[in-house]
Design an enzyme around this catalytic site. Structure first.
Site, PDB file in Angstrom:
ATOM      1  CE1 TYR A  53      11.036 -23.452 -15.560  1.00 32.46           C
ATOM      2  CE2 TYR A  53      13.387 -23.794 -15.231  1.00 32.46           C
ATOM      3  CZ  TYR A  53      12.331 -23.364 -16.019  1.00 32.46           C
ATOM      4  OH  TYR A  53      12.576 -22.836 -17.255  1.00 32.46           O
ATOM      5  CB  VAL A  91       5.596 -25.643 -17.599  1.00 35.38           C
ATOM      6  CG1 VAL A  91       6.456 -25.686 -18.860  1.00 35.38           C
ATOM      7  CG2 VAL A  91       5.841 -24.366 -16.816  1.00 35.38           C
ATOM      8  CG  HIS A 107       6.993 -25.446 -24.626  1.00 35.20           C
ATOM      9  ND1 HIS A 107       6.722 -24.119 -24.823  1.00 35.20           N
ATOM     10  CD2 HIS A 107       7.368 -25.919 -25.845  1.00 35.20           C
ATOM     11  CE1 HIS A 107       6.906 -23.797 -26.099  1.00 35.20           C
ATOM     12  NE2 HIS A 107       7.293 -24.870 -26.737  1.00 35.20           N
ATOM     13  CB  CYS A 134      17.886 -40.638 -10.353  1.00 36.88           C
ATOM     14  SG  CYS A 134      16.696 -41.626 -11.274  1.00 36.88           S
TER      15      CYS A 134
END
Ligand code: OAD
Ligand code: ZN
Length: 232
Positions: A53, A91, A107, A134
């Protein structure tokens, strides 16, 4: 005519240079779908999924919207009196770049990651890696691309279901109609009385519920159709 739903798939971005999923030079060619687009694949090798990605994001960033994306925006701008929703399986961010409104990424989106620990959604600036902490909860090994994998529920389903029930016209653009639930949207729309149209490059088997199928490049076929619809 009050409510219009436009469902888009990879085919609408083909003329912007982004590969479709099931075409001959499809996006999966060098990767196995189950490795990079499933929950099991992500659990097995999360860093491979991030790499896939990260690379896709670079391609998406360079892409520009084409005539089909722009025609949707023009239609929305001309007909502010209508509710025109864009439900996309893509996306990529080409509807945003084309300045469309009411976009629902069912999606997910390539420019986001979600924390599996606290649910925080983080916008992408560059690459994401699994071992990055995170920003909200500080945990590592919890970041997942905010993309709906096989084995996960698409997003905004309640809202989309209502749109389908209320729409007068349902238009699908550049989608092969093999991935559910999106492939079933036309059936719902038609059941509730919508006129249904499909714009694809070539004939798809799964077109039973469409009143009309328009074959060709969406950048060539969609602008004229929406310009006509805009006058109704
Ligand atoms: P597909 O790759 O399955 O289908 C692309 C469709 O676009 C085909 O029906 C082509 O005929 C058509 N097409 C190609 N070029 C076109 C053009 N220039 N103009 C008009 N149509 C064109 O892509 P999707 O249906 O979007 O999910 O695939 C659905 C989902 O499968 C994707 O969202 C993806 C994948 O799993 C996720 O990533 C979660
Ligand atoms: Zn978190």
């Amino acid at each position: 005519m009050k409510n219009i739903v436009i469902l888009t798939g990879a085919g609408i971005s083909a003329e912007s240079g982004l590969a479709t999923f099931r075409g001959s030079d499809g996006l999966w060619d060098n990767y196995k779908v189950e490795d990079v687009a499933s929950i099991e694949g992500f659990e097995k090798n999360p860093e491979l999924v991030h790499t896939f990605y990260n690379n896709l994001f670079l391609k998406v960033q360079k892409a520009e919207p084409n005539e089909a994306h722009l025609a949707i925006t023009k239609f929305q701008q001309e007909r502010k009196d209508l509710q025109i929703d864009v439900v996309t399986q893509n996306v990529d961010l080409l509807h945003e770049k084309a300045k469309s409104e009411n976009i629902y990424h069912i999606h997910g989106r390539i420019d986001e990651c979600v924390c599996l620990n606290c649910g925080h959604i983080e916008k992408r600036k560059g690459d994401f890696h699994f071992n990055m902490p995170c920003k909200k909860c500080g945990q590592i090994n919890v970041l997942k691309p905010n993309i709906v994998f096989f084995g996960e529920m698409p997003m905004y389903m309640d809202k989309v279901e209502k749109m389908l029930q209320q729409c007068d016209v349902f238009i699908a653009v550049g989608t092969s109609g093999v991935v559910y639930p999106a492939a079933g949207f036309v059936q719902t729309a038609k059941y509730y009385g919508a006129k249904t149209y499909l714009f694809n490059l070539d004939n798809t088997e799964n077109n039973f519920f469409f009143d009309k199928q328009i074959l060709g490049k969406a950048g060539e076929t969609l602008p004229e159709f929406l310009a006509d619809l805009s006058k109704k």
